[in-house]
Design a protein around this motif. Structure first.
Motif, PDB file in Angstrom:
ATOM      1  N   ALA A   1     -67.269  83.730  41.718  1.00 46.73           N
ATOM      2  CA  ALA A   1     -68.684  83.668  41.353  1.00 46.73           C
ATOM      3  C   ALA A   1     -69.505  84.117  42.548  1.00 46.73           C
ATOM      4  CB  ALA A   1     -69.074  82.252  40.943  1.00 46.73           C
ATOM      5  N   ASP A   2     -70.541  84.897  42.295  1.00 47.11           N
ATOM      6  CA  ASP A   2     -71.432  85.355  43.354  1.00 47.11           C
ATOM      7  C   ASP A   2     -72.397  84.240  43.731  1.00 47.11           C
ATOM      8  OD1 ASP A   2     -70.383  87.958  43.507  1.00 47.11           O
ATOM      9  OD2 ASP A   2     -71.580  88.589  41.784  1.00 47.11           O
ATOM     10  N   ALA A   3     -72.431  83.896  45.015  1.00 43.47           N
ATOM     11  CA  ALA A   3     -73.348  82.876  45.507  1.00 43.47           C
ATOM     12  C   ALA A   3     -74.671  83.526  45.907  1.00 43.47           C
ATOM     13  CB  ALA A   3     -72.737  82.150  46.702  1.00 43.47           C
ATOM     14  N   PRO A   4     -75.770  82.772  45.870  1.00 40.30           N
ATOM     15  CA  PRO A   4     -77.079  83.332  46.217  1.00 40.30           C
ATOM     16  C   PRO A   4     -77.342  83.377  47.719  1.00 40.30           C
ATOM     17  CG  PRO A   4     -77.330  81.070  45.516  1.00 40.30           C
ATOM     18  CD  PRO A   4     -75.874  81.409  45.323  1.00 40.30           C
ATOM     19  N   GLY A   5     -76.296  83.503  48.506  1.00 39.21           N
ATOM     20  CA  GLY A   5     -76.414  83.548  49.953  1.00 39.21           C
ATOM     21  C   GLY A   5     -75.074  83.235  50.579  1.00 39.21           C
ATOM     22  N   GLU A   6     -75.034  83.212  51.899  1.00 37.66           N
ATOM     23  CA  GLU A   6     -73.789  82.899  52.591  1.00 37.66           C
ATOM     24  C   GLU A   6     -73.416  81.443  52.315  1.00 37.66           C
ATOM     25  OE1 GLU A   6     -74.015  83.979  56.694  1.00 37.66           O
ATOM     26  OE2 GLU A   6     -74.342  86.105  56.251  1.00 37.66           O
ATOM     27  N   ILE A   7     -72.227  81.244  51.769  1.00 38.82           N
ATOM     28  CA  ILE A   7     -71.786  79.926  51.311  1.00 38.82           C
ATOM     29  C   ILE A   7     -70.703  79.395  52.245  1.00 38.82           C
ATOM     30  CG2 ILE A   7     -70.298  81.105  49.621  1.00 38.82           C
ATOM     31  CD1 ILE A   7     -70.515  78.557  47.876  1.00 38.82           C
ATOM     32  N   GLY A   8     -70.960  78.242  52.855  1.00 40.09           N
ATOM     33  CA  GLY A   8     -70.037  77.697  53.845  1.00 40.09           C
ATOM     34  C   GLY A   8     -68.991  76.768  53.281  1.00 40.09           C
ATOM     35  N   TRP A   9     -69.295  76.114  52.140  1.00 34.46           N
ATOM     36  CA  TRP A   9     -68.343  75.167  51.563  1.00 34.46           C
ATOM     37  C   TRP A   9     -68.743  74.803  50.140  1.00 34.46           C
ATOM     38  CZ3 TRP A   9     -71.058  70.706  50.425  1.00 34.46           C
ATOM     39  CH2 TRP A   9     -72.181  70.415  51.201  1.00 34.46           C
ATOM     40  N   ALA A  10     -67.767  74.259  49.403  1.00 38.33           N
ATOM     41  CA  ALA A  10     -67.993  73.778  48.041  1.00 38.33           C
ATOM     42  C   ALA A  10     -67.087  72.577  47.812  1.00 38.33           C
ATOM     43  CB  ALA A  10     -67.699  74.875  47.020  1.00 38.33           C
ATOM     44  N   LEU A  11     -67.651  71.487  47.301  1.00 36.04           N
ATOM     45  CA  LEU A  11     -66.900  70.255  47.090  1.00 36.04           C
ATOM     46  C   LEU A  11     -67.093  69.762  45.655  1.00 36.04           C
ATOM     47  CD1 LEU A  11     -67.878  68.340  50.364  1.00 36.04           C
ATOM     48  CD2 LEU A  11     -65.700  69.493  49.900  1.00 36.04           C
ATOM     49  N   PRO A  12     -66.001  69.464  44.932  1.00 38.96           N
ATOM     50  CA  PRO A  12     -66.139  68.908  43.581  1.00 38.96           C
ATOM     51  C   PRO A  12     -66.855  67.560  43.618  1.00 38.96           C
ATOM     52  CG  PRO A  12     -63.896  69.684  43.980  1.00 38.96           C
ATOM     53  CD  PRO A  12     -64.593  69.686  45.301  1.00 38.96           C
ATOM     54  N   ALA A  13     -67.759  67.350  42.668  1.00 39.94           N
ATOM     55  CA  ALA A  13     -68.515  66.103  42.570  1.00 39.94           C
ATOM     56  C   ALA A  13     -68.184  65.399  41.261  1.00 39.94           C
ATOM     57  CB  ALA A  13     -70.013  66.385  42.657  1.00 39.94           C
ATOM     58  N   ASP A  14     -68.515  64.112  41.186  1.00 36.59           N
ATOM     59  CA  ASP A  14     -68.164  63.351  39.989  1.00 36.59           C
ATOM     60  C   ASP A  14     -69.093  63.629  38.813  1.00 36.59           C
ATOM     61  OD1 ASP A  14     -70.425  62.029  40.825  1.00 36.59           O
ATOM     62  OD2 ASP A  14     -69.435  60.127  41.268  1.00 36.59           O
ATOM     63  N   ASN A  15     -70.091  64.494  38.990  1.00 33.88           N
ATOM     64  CA  ASN A  15     -70.952  64.887  37.874  1.00 33.88           C
ATOM     65  C   ASN A  15     -70.446  66.143  37.168  1.00 33.88           C
ATOM     66  OD1 ASN A  15     -71.593  66.927  39.672  1.00 33.88           O
ATOM     67  ND2 ASN A  15     -73.716  66.285  39.993  1.00 33.88           N
ATOM     68  N   GLY A  16     -69.235  66.594  37.550  1.00 30.96           N
ATOM     69  CA  GLY A  16     -68.641  67.766  36.922  1.00 30.96           C
ATOM     70  C   GLY A  16     -69.008  69.073  37.584  1.00 30.96           C
ATOM     71  N   ARG A  17     -69.922  69.031  38.544  1.00 27.25           N
ATOM     72  CA  ARG A  17     -70.328  70.236  39.253  1.00 27.25           C
ATOM     73  C   ARG A  17     -69.733  70.245  40.661  1.00 27.25           C
ATOM     74  NH1 ARG A  17     -76.757  70.213  38.575  1.00 27.25           N
ATOM     75  NH2 ARG A  17     -76.437  68.008  39.096  1.00 27.25           N
ATOM     76  N   LEU A  18     -70.035  71.284  41.426  1.00 24.13           N
ATOM     77  CA  LEU A  18     -69.640  71.363  42.822  1.00 24.13           C
ATOM     78  C   LEU A  18     -70.897  71.360  43.680  1.00 24.13           C
ATOM     79  CD1 LEU A  18     -67.089  72.633  41.309  1.00 24.13           C
ATOM     80  CD2 LEU A  18     -66.619  73.766  43.479  1.00 24.13           C
ATOM     81  N   LEU A  19     -70.867  70.573  44.740  1.00 19.22           N
ATOM     82  CA  LEU A  19     -71.947  70.607  45.717  1.00 19.22           C
ATOM     83  C   LEU A  19     -71.592  71.654  46.760  1.00 19.22           C
ATOM     84  CD1 LEU A  19     -74.619  69.381  46.742  1.00 19.22           C
ATOM     85  CD2 LEU A  19     -73.233  67.796  48.109  1.00 19.22           C
ATOM     86  N   CYS A  20     -72.518  72.571  47.024  1.00 17.90           N
ATOM     87  CA  CYS A  20     -72.236  73.704  47.902  1.00 17.90           C
ATOM     88  C   CYS A  20     -73.240  73.761  49.045  1.00 17.90           C
ATOM     89  CB  CYS A  20     -72.300  75.015  47.119  1.00 17.90           C
ATOM     90  SG  CYS A  20     -71.211  75.070  45.680  1.00 17.90           S
ATOM     91  N   GLY A  21     -72.742  74.149  50.226  1.00 21.75           N
ATOM     92  CA  GLY A  21     -73.598  74.329  51.385  1.00 21.75           C
ATOM     93  C   GLY A  21     -73.799  75.800  51.676  1.00 21.75           C
TER      94      GLY A  21
END
Length: 214
Positions: A52-72
Protein backbone atom coordinates in the motif's frame (compact mmCIF):
# COMPACT_ATOMS: atom_id res chain seq x y z
CA UNK A 1 18.24 -20.96 21.91
CA UNK A 2 17.72 -22.34 18.41
CA UNK A 3 19.66 -20.75 15.56
CA UNK A 4 18.35 -21.19 12.04
CA UNK A 5 19.71 -20.25 8.65
CA UNK A 6 18.36 -17.03 7.16
CA UNK A 7 16.84 -17.28 3.69
CA UNK A 8 14.97 -14.95 1.36
CA UNK A 9 11.21 -15.08 1.94
CA UNK A 10 10.18 -12.33 -0.49
CA UNK A 11 12.08 -10.12 -2.91
CA UNK A 12 10.75 -6.61 -2.45
CA UNK A 13 13.41 -4.30 -3.84
CA UNK A 14 12.92 -1.87 -0.97
CA UNK A 15 14.94 1.32 -0.81
CA UNK A 16 14.99 1.24 3.01
CA UNK A 17 13.13 -1.80 4.33
CA UNK A 18 12.54 -1.87 8.09
CA UNK A 19 10.11 -2.61 10.91
CA UNK A 20 8.98 -6.24 10.45
CA UNK A 21 6.16 -7.11 12.86
CA UNK A 22 4.13 -10.32 13.01
CA UNK A 23 0.34 -10.00 12.95
CA UNK A 24 -0.93 -13.17 14.67
CA UNK A 25 -4.60 -12.38 14.02
CA UNK A 26 -4.07 -12.19 10.26
CA UNK A 27 -1.17 -14.63 10.00
CA UNK A 28 1.01 -12.17 8.13
CA UNK A 29 4.12 -10.04 8.42
CA UNK A 30 3.93 -6.27 8.03
CA UNK A 31 7.00 -4.18 7.21
CA UNK A 32 7.78 -0.82 5.65
CA UNK A 33 9.91 0.73 2.94
CA UNK A 34 10.62 4.09 4.54
CA UNK A 35 12.03 5.95 1.55
CA UNK A 36 9.80 4.09 -0.89
CA UNK A 37 6.77 5.24 1.16
CA UNK A 38 5.19 1.79 1.18
CA UNK A 39 3.62 -0.56 3.70
CA UNK A 40 4.11 -4.22 2.77
CA UNK A 41 2.16 -7.29 3.86
CA UNK A 42 3.60 -10.79 3.43
CA UNK A 43 1.68 -14.03 3.97
CA UNK A 44 4.17 -16.89 4.52
CA UNK A 45 1.49 -19.54 4.03
CA UNK A 46 0.77 -18.42 0.46
CA UNK A 47 3.91 -16.36 -0.29
CA UNK A 48 1.56 -13.51 -1.28
CA UNK A 49 3.03 -10.02 -1.05
CA UNK A 50 0.84 -6.93 -1.24
CA UNK A 51 1.73 -3.26 -0.82
CA UNK A 52 0.00 0.00 0.00
CA UNK A 53 1.26 3.48 -0.82
CA UNK A 54 1.75 5.59 2.30
CA UNK A 55 1.15 9.37 2.26
CA UNK A 56 4.76 10.03 3.24
CA UNK A 57 7.87 8.36 4.61
CA UNK A 58 6.60 5.60 6.91
CA UNK A 59 8.84 4.47 9.77
CA UNK A 60 6.71 1.74 11.34
CA UNK A 61 3.31 0.03 11.49
CA UNK A 62 1.85 -1.85 14.46
CA UNK A 63 -1.37 -3.94 14.56
CA UNK A 64 -3.94 -2.50 16.98
CA UNK A 65 -6.89 -4.11 18.72
CA UNK A 66 -9.34 -1.98 16.70
CA UNK A 67 -8.50 -3.99 13.57
CA UNK A 68 -6.34 -1.27 12.07
CA UNK A 69 -2.61 -0.55 12.14
CA UNK A 70 -1.10 2.44 13.90
CA UNK A 71 1.62 3.92 11.70
CA UNK A 72 4.39 6.44 12.30
CA UNK A 73 5.12 8.77 9.38
CA UNK A 74 7.07 11.97 8.94
CA UNK A 75 3.83 13.93 9.35
CA UNK A 76 2.82 12.13 12.55
CA UNK A 77 0.61 9.22 13.56
CA UNK A 78 -1.80 7.67 11.05
CA UNK A 79 -4.27 4.78 11.08
CA UNK A 80 -4.19 2.20 8.27
CA UNK A 81 -7.24 0.11 7.37
CA UNK A 82 -6.15 -3.25 5.86
CA UNK A 83 -9.56 -3.71 4.20
CA UNK A 84 -9.73 -0.37 2.38
CA UNK A 85 -5.92 0.08 2.25
CA UNK A 86 -6.47 3.71 3.25
CA UNK A 87 -4.39 5.83 5.62
CA UNK A 88 -6.16 8.29 7.93
CA UNK A 89 -4.20 11.02 9.67
CA UNK A 90 -4.58 11.03 13.47
CA UNK A 91 -2.21 13.48 15.14
CA UNK A 92 1.04 15.43 14.94
CA UNK A 93 3.83 14.42 17.34
CA UNK A 94 6.48 17.11 16.82
CA UNK A 95 4.90 20.24 15.29
CA UNK A 96 8.00 22.33 16.04
CA UNK A 97 10.37 19.87 14.30
CA UNK A 98 9.25 19.59 10.65
CA UNK A 99 12.66 18.17 9.66
CA UNK A 100 12.11 15.11 11.83
CA UNK A 101 10.30 11.88 10.99
CA UNK A 102 9.14 8.99 13.15
CA UNK A 103 11.43 5.96 13.17
CA UNK A 104 10.94 2.53 14.79
CA UNK A 105 8.48 1.45 17.48
CA UNK A 106 7.30 -1.40 19.69
CA UNK A 107 4.50 -2.22 22.11
CA UNK A 108 4.53 -3.62 25.62
CA UNK A 109 2.18 -6.16 27.20
CA UNK A 110 -0.17 -3.38 28.38
CA UNK A 111 -0.61 -2.06 24.84
CA UNK A 112 1.50 1.06 25.26
CA UNK A 113 3.39 2.15 22.14
CA UNK A 114 7.02 3.20 22.45
CA UNK A 115 8.52 5.00 19.45
CA UNK A 116 11.20 7.44 18.41
CA UNK A 117 11.84 10.32 16.05
CA UNK A 118 14.93 11.35 14.13
CA UNK A 119 16.39 14.11 12.00
CA UNK A 120 15.54 13.05 8.46
CA UNK A 121 18.91 14.37 7.24
CA UNK A 122 20.57 12.11 9.85
CA UNK A 123 22.76 14.88 11.23
CA UNK A 124 21.12 17.13 13.84
CA UNK A 125 20.45 15.80 17.35
CA UNK A 126 16.70 16.48 17.29
CA UNK A 127 15.33 12.97 17.84
CA UNK A 128 13.45 11.86 20.95
CA UNK A 129 11.75 8.75 22.32
CA UNK A 130 8.03 8.77 23.15
CA UNK A 131 5.40 6.73 24.99
CA UNK A 132 1.80 6.60 23.73
CA UNK A 133 -0.52 5.46 26.51
CA UNK A 134 -4.32 5.82 26.47
CA UNK A 135 -4.08 8.54 23.84
CA UNK A 136 -1.45 10.58 25.68
CA UNK A 137 2.02 11.09 24.21
CA UNK A 138 4.95 11.77 26.55
CA UNK A 139 8.64 12.25 25.83
CA UNK A 140 10.70 9.58 27.62
CA UNK A 141 14.17 8.05 27.78
CA UNK A 142 17.51 9.46 26.64
CA UNK A 143 17.79 12.33 24.20
CA UNK A 144 18.07 14.29 22.13
CA UNK A 145 19.86 12.09 19.58
CA UNK A 146 20.19 12.18 15.80
CA UNK A 147 18.70 8.75 15.04
CA UNK A 148 16.53 6.83 17.49
CA UNK A 149 16.09 3.08 17.07
CA UNK A 150 14.63 0.21 19.02
CA UNK A 151 12.87 0.60 21.33
CA UNK A 152 12.61 -2.95 22.66
CA UNK A 153 10.87 -4.25 25.79
CA UNK A 154 12.18 -7.22 27.77
CA UNK A 155 9.95 -10.35 27.80
CA UNK A 156 9.30 -9.82 31.52
CA UNK A 157 8.17 -6.27 30.75
CA UNK A 158 10.45 -4.78 33.40
CA UNK A 159 13.08 -3.17 31.15
CA UNK A 160 13.14 -1.18 27.94
CA UNK A 161 16.09 -0.67 25.59
CA UNK A 162 16.67 2.50 23.56
CA UNK A 163 19.19 2.73 20.70
CA UNK A 164 21.14 5.87 19.83
CA UNK A 165 22.41 4.86 16.40
CA UNK A 166 24.85 7.70 15.67
CA UNK A 167 26.10 7.63 19.27
CA UNK A 168 26.67 3.85 18.87
CA UNK A 169 25.01 3.18 22.21
CA UNK A 170 22.10 1.17 23.60
CA UNK A 171 20.50 2.42 26.81
CA UNK A 172 18.39 0.43 29.26
CA UNK A 173 15.82 1.77 31.73
CA UNK A 174 13.62 0.08 34.35
CA UNK A 175 10.02 -0.12 33.13
CA UNK A 176 7.38 -0.01 35.86
CA UNK A 177 3.86 -1.45 35.75
CA UNK A 178 2.29 1.99 35.28
CA UNK A 179 4.51 2.74 32.27
CA UNK A 180 6.84 5.10 34.10
CA UNK A 181 10.59 4.66 33.68
CA UNK A 182 13.56 4.63 35.98
CA UNK A 183 16.73 6.40 34.95
CA UNK A 184 18.25 5.23 31.67
CA UNK A 185 21.78 3.84 31.90
CA UNK A 186 24.27 2.85 29.17
CA UNK A 187 23.85 -0.85 28.36
CA UNK A 188 26.20 -1.38 25.40
CA UNK A 189 28.56 0.97 23.58
CA UNK A 190 30.09 0.01 20.24
CA UNK A 191 33.33 1.06 18.57
CA UNK A 192 33.72 2.50 15.11
CA UNK A 193 34.75 -0.73 13.40
CA UNK A 194 31.63 -2.51 14.69
CA UNK A 195 29.30 -0.28 12.70
CA UNK A 196 26.15 1.51 13.85
CA UNK A 197 23.46 -0.23 15.93
CA UNK A 198 20.08 0.02 14.21
CA UNK A 199 16.83 -1.77 15.02
CA UNK A 200 16.72 -4.00 18.09
CA UNK A 201 14.41 -6.62 19.55
CA UNK A 202 14.33 -9.00 22.52
CA UNK A 203 13.57 -12.71 22.33
CA UNK A 204 11.69 -14.98 24.76
CA UNK A 205 14.91 -15.70 26.66
CA UNK A 206 15.65 -12.01 27.23
CA UNK A 207 18.46 -11.74 24.69
CA UNK A 208 18.77 -8.43 22.84
CA UNK A 209 19.23 -8.73 19.07
CA UNK A 210 20.56 -5.73 17.16
CA UNK A 211 20.97 -5.11 13.44
CA UNK A 212 24.00 -3.06 12.34
CA UNK A 213 24.85 -1.00 9.31
CA UNK A 214 28.36 0.01 8.37
Amino acid sequence: MAVTEARVAARVGATLGEGPVWDAARGCLWFVDIKGKKLHRFNPATAALTSADAPGEIGWALPADNGRLLCGLQSGLHWFDPDTRAFTFWRVVEPALPGNRLNDACTDAQGRVWFGSMDNSESAATGWFYRLDAGQIDRVGPGPVSITNGPAVSPAGDRIYFTDTIGRRIWVAPLHDDGSLGGAQPYLTFTGDEGYPDGSITDAEGNVWVGFFA
